[in-house]
Scaffold this motif. Structure first.
Motif, mmCIF file in Angstrom:
data_model
loop_
_atom_site.group_PDB
_atom_site.id
_atom_site.type_symbol
_atom_site.label_atom_id
_atom_site.label_comp_id
_atom_site.label_asym_id
_atom_site.label_seq_id
_atom_site.Cartn_x
_atom_site.Cartn_y
_atom_site.Cartn_z
ATOM 1 N N HIS A 41 0.844 -1.191 0.000
ATOM 2 C CA HIS A 41 0.000 0.000 0.000
ATOM 3 C C HIS A 41 0.877 1.238 0.000
ATOM 4 O O HIS A 41 1.839 1.324 0.767
ATOM 5 C CB HIS A 41 -0.886 0.022 1.252
ATOM 6 N N VAL A 42 0.547 2.204 -0.843
ATOM 7 C CA VAL A 42 1.268 3.476 -0.910
ATOM 8 C C VAL A 42 0.242 4.598 -0.801
ATOM 9 O O VAL A 42 -0.752 4.606 -1.540
ATOM 10 C CB VAL A 42 2.072 3.610 -2.224
ATOM 11 N N VAL A 43 0.485 5.528 0.115
ATOM 12 C CA VAL A 43 -0.393 6.684 0.291
ATOM 13 C C VAL A 43 0.441 7.939 0.058
ATOM 14 O O VAL A 43 1.525 8.095 0.623
ATOM 15 C CB VAL A 43 -0.998 6.709 1.710
ATOM 16 N N ILE A 44 -0.082 8.825 -0.772
ATOM 17 C CA ILE A 44 0.581 10.103 -1.022
ATOM 18 C C ILE A 44 -0.225 11.194 -0.332
ATOM 19 O O ILE A 44 -1.406 11.383 -0.623
ATOM 20 C CB ILE A 44 0.724 10.383 -2.525
ATOM 21 N N ASN A 45 0.428 11.893 0.586
ATOM 22 C CA ASN A 45 -0.199 12.970 1.330
ATOM 23 C C ASN A 45 0.319 14.291 0.769
ATOM 24 O O ASN A 45 1.523 14.545 0.792
ATOM 25 C CB ASN A 45 0.155 12.822 2.817
ATOM 26 N N GLU A 46 -0.581 15.125 0.261
ATOM 27 C CA GLU A 46 -0.195 16.432 -0.251
ATOM 28 C C GLU A 46 -0.397 17.477 0.839
ATOM 29 O O GLU A 46 -1.481 17.599 1.404
ATOM 30 C CB GLU A 46 -1.013 16.799 -1.477
ATOM 31 N N VAL A 47 0.647 18.240 1.117
ATOM 32 C CA VAL A 47 0.621 19.238 2.168
ATOM 33 C C VAL A 47 0.738 20.620 1.536
ATOM 34 O O VAL A 47 1.614 20.862 0.700
ATOM 35 C CB VAL A 47 1.796 19.005 3.156
ATOM 36 N N ASP A 48 -0.149 21.520 1.947
ATOM 37 C CA ASP A 48 -0.072 22.891 1.473
ATOM 38 C C ASP A 48 1.283 23.480 1.865
ATOM 39 O O ASP A 48 1.789 23.209 2.962
ATOM 40 C CB ASP A 48 -1.210 23.703 2.102
ATOM 41 N N THR A 49 1.876 24.295 0.995
ATOM 42 C CA THR A 49 3.209 24.843 1.260
ATOM 43 C C THR A 49 3.226 25.769 2.477
ATOM 44 O O THR A 49 4.278 25.984 3.070
ATOM 45 C CB THR A 49 3.765 25.579 0.025
#
Length: 68
Positions: A41-49
């Motif tokens: 399982h791979v999860v990509i978490n996008e974080v606001d700059t």
């Protein structure tokens, strides 16, 4: 069952690039650790700059200073 979490800043990462990350990390775990491709399982978490800091500064400010 491997679980990998990748955090990146939300600044232009495309759907295709995310797919490459998911596929590449999954393949790496298969190649190096002989992990089952279908159970990884791979999860990509996008974080606001604004919510990511580096060297004591918000990444937003670092990016803005490079544009000047």
């Amino acid at each position: 069952m491997p679980f990998v979490k990748i955090s990146v800043t939300r600044d232009g990462v495309t759907k295709e690039q995310k797919q490459q990350l998911i596929k590449g990390v999954t393949q790496l775990l298969k190649d190096v650790l002989n992990k089952d491709f279908h159970l990884t399982h791979v999860v990509i978490n996008e974080v606001d700059t604004d919510n990511w800091g580096m060297a004591g500064e918000q990444v937003t400010e670092i990016l803005l200073s490079k544009m000047k």
